[in-house]
Design a protein around this motif. Structure first.
Motif, PDB file in Angstrom:
ATOM      1  N   TRP A 153       0.807  -1.065   0.117  1.00 62.50           N
ATOM      2  CA  TRP A 153      -0.118   0.032   0.087  1.00 62.50           C
ATOM      3  C   TRP A 153       0.863   1.284   0.001  1.00 62.50           C
ATOM      4  CZ3 TRP A 153      -0.353  -3.901   3.521  1.00 62.50           C
ATOM      5  CH2 TRP A 153       0.224  -3.668   4.785  1.00 62.50           C
ATOM      6  N   THR A 154       1.925   1.199   0.711  1.00 61.78           N
ATOM      7  CA  THR A 154       3.004   2.407   0.789  1.00 61.78           C
ATOM      8  C   THR A 154       3.702   2.607  -0.765  1.00 61.78           C
ATOM      9  OG1 THR A 154       3.368   2.000   2.933  1.00 61.78           O
ATOM     10  CG2 THR A 154       5.096   3.317   1.574  1.00 61.78           C
TER      11      THR A 154
ATOM     12  N   VAL B  69       1.857   6.275  -7.029  1.00 62.42           N
ATOM     13  CA  VAL B  69       0.524   6.982  -7.893  1.00 62.42           C
ATOM     14  C   VAL B  69       0.462   8.591  -7.531  1.00 62.42           C
ATOM     15  CG1 VAL B  69      -2.213   7.461  -7.620  1.00 62.42           C
ATOM     16  CG2 VAL B  69      -1.098   5.121  -7.990  1.00 62.42           C
ATOM     17  N   THR B  70       0.811   9.008  -6.143  1.00 59.56           N
ATOM     18  CA  THR B  70       0.660  10.280  -5.856  1.00 59.56           C
ATOM     19  C   THR B  70       2.236  11.062  -6.246  1.00 59.56           C
ATOM     20  OG1 THR B  70       1.565   9.706  -3.733  1.00 59.56           O
ATOM     21  CG2 THR B  70      -0.763   9.852  -4.128  1.00 59.56           C
TER      22      THR B  70
END
Length: 260
Positions: free
Chosen positions: A248-249, A255-256
C-alpha cells in the motif's frame, strides 16, 4: 588504484546468486585474479516472512511480501533501462565460469567457516547475503567488508535508494562499503558513492544502478583491506534501518508522487 593494477592476494566474496552480485564479482576479479566466490542458498520466502512477522507483525510482513512479488514480476518491464545502466557503467552481469565457486547453505553455517578456513582470504566481501552472526564473525580471521546499496547510516537495511527518494533526499542516493559488525549495516563506513537516479528508474532498477556505479569503491576498499590501509570514517548522521515498503505504501507513493 587504476584498472591495470592487480593484486596477488586471495580475496573471497560471499554472495547469493544474481545479476547485481555478479557485477561486483566481475569488477573484483579484474583487480584480484585469485578471487574465490562462495555462494549461499537463498532463504525460503516462508522463513523470511515468519522472521519478518515476528519483528514487525503479520500485516507489515505480508504487505512487504506482496511488494516483493510485484517487484519481481515488474522487472520484466525494465529490461531496457537495466541494459542501459549496464552499458553506461561498462559492467557485466554475466557469470564467469572460470572463477572458483564454493556452495554453502548459509552465511552462518559450518560449511561457510570451513570454506573460509580453506581459502584463507586476505579479506572477505559480502554482497546480497544473509547477516553474519557475531559468533560467525568472531571465527573469521580476516577483515570482513560489506557492499550495501544505500548510504549509511541514514539508509541501513533494505531498499536504501527507494527510501532516499521517498524522504526527498536524493543527495543520499548511493551505496556504501563498510566493515561488518553484528548489527544491520552498522559497521564503520569505508567508502560511499552517490549517484543520481533517472526518472526512468524504479525500485526494480535502483539496486542495479547503485551497484553499477560503485564498483570502484568496492575494489578500493578491498585494496585497503589487504594492504593494511583501512581508514574507517565516523559519520555523524541519523541512523535508521529500513525494510521493503508494504504494497500500500509503494502504490501510494507511485501514484501520488511518481516514485515506484
Amino acid at each position: 588504484m587504476t584498472e591495470r593494477e592487480t593484486r596477488t592476494e586471495t580475496v573471497a566474496m560471499l554472495i547469493q546468486p544474481g545479476p547485481n552480485p555478479e557485477i561486483v564479482v566481475n569488477a573484483v576479479k579484474a583487480a584480484f585474479p585469485n578471487l574465490v566466490v562462495i555462494e549461499e542458498q537463498p532463504e525460503s520466502k516462508k522463513l523470511f516472512i515468519r522472521r519478518r512477522a515476528k519483528k514487525l507483525g503479520w500485516v507489515q510482513a505480508l504487505g512487504q511480501l506482496a511488494t516483493m512479488m510485484v517487484s519481481k514480476f515488474g522487472k520484466r518491464f525494465t529490461t531496457a533501462r537495466a541494459q542501459e545502466i549496464v552499458e553506461a557503467f561498462g559492467v557485466s552481469t554475466a557469470t564467469d565460469s572460470r572463477i572458483r565457486r564454493i556452495m554453502v547453505p548459509s552465511a552462518n553455517s559450518p560449511e561457510l567457516l570451513k570454506a573460509v578456513g580453506d581459502i584463507k582470504p586476505a579479506a572477505l566481501l559480502l554482497v546480497s547475503c544473509r547477516m553474519m552472526k557475531a559468533q560467525t564473525l568472531s571465527a573469521i580471521a580476516c577483515h570482513v567488508l560489506n557492499f550495501h546499496a544505500g548510504i549509511n547510516p541514514q539508509y541501513r537495511g533494505l531498499q536504501g535508494g527507494y527510501w532516499s527518494r521517498i524522504q526527498s533526499d536524493e543527495a543520499n542516493f548511493g551505496a556504501t562499503v563498510h566493515l561488518v559488525d553484528p548489527g544491520v549495516d552498522t559497521g564503520d563506513v569505508l567508502y560511499q558513492q552517490r549517484t543520481k537516479p533517472s526518472k526512468r528508474d524504479t525500485m526494480h532498477t535502483y539496486p542495479l544502478l547503485q551497484t553499477a556505479a560503485s564498483t570502484g569503491i568496492v575494489v578500493q576498499a578491498l585494496h585497503d583491506a589487504v594492504t593494511g590501509e583501512l581508514k574507517p570514517l565516523k559519520i555523524a548522521a541519523p541512523s535508521r534501518q529500513w525494510y521493503h515498503p508494504p504494497i500500500w505504501t509503494w502504490l501510494w507513493n507511485g501514484v501520488t508522487r511518481g516514485i515506484w
